[in-house]
Design an enzyme around this catalytic site. Structure first.
Site, PDB file in Angstrom:
ATOM      1  N   GLU A  31      -1.608  -1.315  -6.068  1.00 35.44           N
ATOM      2  CA  GLU A  31      -2.806  -0.677  -6.593  1.00 35.44           C
ATOM      3  C   GLU A  31      -2.472   0.187  -7.800  1.00 35.44           C
ATOM      4  O   GLU A  31      -1.369   0.725  -7.915  1.00 35.44           O
ATOM      5  CB  GLU A  31      -3.463   0.199  -5.523  1.00 35.44           C
ATOM      6  CG  GLU A  31      -4.345  -0.548  -4.553  1.00 35.44           C
ATOM      7  CD  GLU A  31      -5.089   0.394  -3.624  1.00 35.44           C
ATOM      8  OE1 GLU A  31      -6.330   0.377  -3.613  1.00 35.44           O
ATOM      9  OE2 GLU A  31      -4.418   1.148  -2.894  1.00 35.44           O
ATOM     10  N   ASP A  88       0.856  -1.181   0.000  1.00 37.24           N
ATOM     11  CA  ASP A  88       0.000   0.000   0.000  1.00 37.24           C
ATOM     12  C   ASP A  88       0.892   1.230   0.000  1.00 37.24           C
ATOM     13  O   ASP A  88       1.640   1.473   0.953  1.00 37.24           O
ATOM     14  CB  ASP A  88      -0.918   0.013   1.224  1.00 37.24           C
ATOM     15  CG  ASP A  88      -1.797   1.254   1.270  1.00 37.24           C
ATOM     16  OD1 ASP A  88      -2.629   1.421   0.357  1.00 37.24           O
ATOM     17  OD2 ASP A  88      -1.625   2.075   2.201  1.00 37.24           O
ATOM     18  N   ASP A 145      -3.574   1.738   6.749  1.00 38.66           N
ATOM     19  CA  ASP A 145      -2.619   1.353   5.715  1.00 38.66           C
ATOM     20  C   ASP A 145      -2.310  -0.138   5.742  1.00 38.66           C
ATOM     21  O   ASP A 145      -2.198  -0.780   4.688  1.00 38.66           O
ATOM     22  CB  ASP A 145      -1.334   2.161   5.858  1.00 38.66           C
ATOM     23  CG  ASP A 145      -1.572   3.653   5.690  1.00 38.66           C
ATOM     24  OD1 ASP A 145      -2.498   4.014   4.945  1.00 38.66           O
ATOM     25  OD2 ASP A 145      -0.836   4.454   6.296  1.00 38.66           O
TER      26      ASP A 145
END
Length: 400
Positions: free
Chosen positions: A271, A187, A351
């Site tokens: 991502e 992340d 997170d």
């Protein structure tokens, strides 16, 4: 066999004579670009049609035979032809609406550079430049692939660099299955540069912010100098060196980080962030300083080199809002909430929860090695129905 590209970039250490020769080569490239652009505009104004590369290459041969243009023969012929090819590609990009109309190159604004597609060799920490000779290199690694082209460029601080484009072949076979224990979710953010699904936190280096005070002083000193003076040129070089230092620090840190991640894990899940949109917010300085796009670029091609799985999760996947224990989605989660409690009672670090959800979603697209079972969430299912996860080798857009 799949063909991939690899680029080596080394700093050159030319003598004074060689540096002057490199500068003349860059000047010849700039002259041919401007001449070719002017000829195309003239031809279009006269006939309503442009010139092709082949037509301009023929004209260039005739141009070099003129007595007043004899100095062009001192430059490598392929360098001049490459300038026309670059101009032709710029026009094709303009007509396909991928770029603006090509512009003339200024001696003051355009950094000296040129490209040679062939006959460039590297031996014993030296690079052979046609019409210049062997130039010393700060060679940090061996060039173990055939060289397919070289770009020479001088930065604002006056240092010459060469970027060698090489090609290598890899068997076009499926990637080996991954050990689930060696798959990690990543992340990315600003408070922490990256939080891994195993709990590891990587602090952001913030090289630009740390050097901002020196950069501002150097910029103010430059603005006070008279235009065209030698002192202004000295101030400009001092500012360029500070910017180069920040850039080199960031690149070195990112290369060490991405290489460490790719060699440590069999699979990496990240991502697909909207970086252009993030760069337009009030956090733009932090976003650009973090260089999240460069992190992904390096991770993508290194995953190909090392034969590792890279899965890119859809940007609309609710990684931060999804409870990894019960599967509920917290629609009201604010950006300022770093810790939140789900309705099922689970307490999540924002997170870390996102990294673990990214890993769980990415595991849906990574084949698991025999003898291992895929790690599922609390209710023994995938996080959500399969959607646009992307493997680094299966998506042509992610190839180098």
């Amino acid at each position: 066999m799949a063909v991939h590209r690899k680029v080596y970039r080394f700093r050159m250490e030319p003598t004074q004579t060689q540096a002057e020769a490199l500068l003349r080569m860059a000047g010849a490239r700039r002259f041919v670009w401007n001449w070719g652009l002017a000829r195309r505009k003239e031809a279009y104004a006269a006939t309503g049609k442009g010139l092709t590369y082949n037509q301009q290459a023929t004209e260039l041969t005739a141009l070099k035979k003129q007595p007043e243009m004899a100095w062009l023969r001192e430059a490598d012929s392929q360098l001049l032809q490459q300038a026309l090819k670059d101009l032709d590609r710029a026009f094709r990009a303009f007509f396909s609406k991928r770029a603006s109309f090509p512009r003339f190159k200024s001696k003051k604004r355009d950094e000296p550079r040129f490209r040679i597609p062939q006959r460039v060799k590297v031996e014993d920490s030296k690079v052979y430049v046609p019409k210049v000779g062997w130039v010393r290199l700060r060679q940090s690694q061996p060039v173990d692939c055939p060289i397919k082209g070289a770009t020479f460029k001088r930065d604002g601080a006056g240092h010459w660099y060469v970027s060698l484009t090489a090609e290598f072949e890899m068997p076009d076979v499926p990637l080996p299955s991954a050990n689930p224990e060696r798959v990690v979710g990543i992340d990315l953010g600003l408070k922490d540069f990256a939080v891994l699904s195993d709990g590891t936190r990587i602090a952001p280096p913030r090289f630009y912010r740390k050097g901002l005070a020196k950069l501002r002083r150097a910029q103010r000193a430059l603005s006070r100098k008279q235009k065209g003076s030698r002192n202004r040129e000295k101030a400009r070089k001092r500012l360029s060196k500070l910017h180069a230092r920040v850039r080199h620090q960031r690149q070195d840190w990112l290369h060490k980080l991405t290489t460490g991640l790719v060699t440590r894990y069999d699979g990496l899940c990240i991502e697909d962030l909207n970086l252009k949109g993030m760069a337009k917010t009030k956090l733009s300085l932090s976003v650009l300083d973090a260089a999240l796009g460069e992190f992904r670029r390096q991770l993508t091609y290194k995953a190909v080199w090392y034969g590792k799985h890279l899965v890119v999760i859809d940007r609309f996947f609710p990684s931060s809002k999804l409870c990894r224990e019960g599967g509920a989605i917290n629609q009201n989660l604010a950006l300022s909430e770093r810790v939140w409690t789900c309705e099922c009672g689970a307490v999540h670090d924002r997170d870390l929860n996102a990294a673990q959800n990214i890993r769980a979603e990415g595991m849906r697209h990574i084949p698991v090695a025999v003898g291992h079972t895929e790690t599922l969430n609390a209710w023994e299912e995938g996080v959500r129905p399969a959607h646009g996860g992307q493997s680094s080798l299966n998506q042509e857009s992610h190839r180098l």
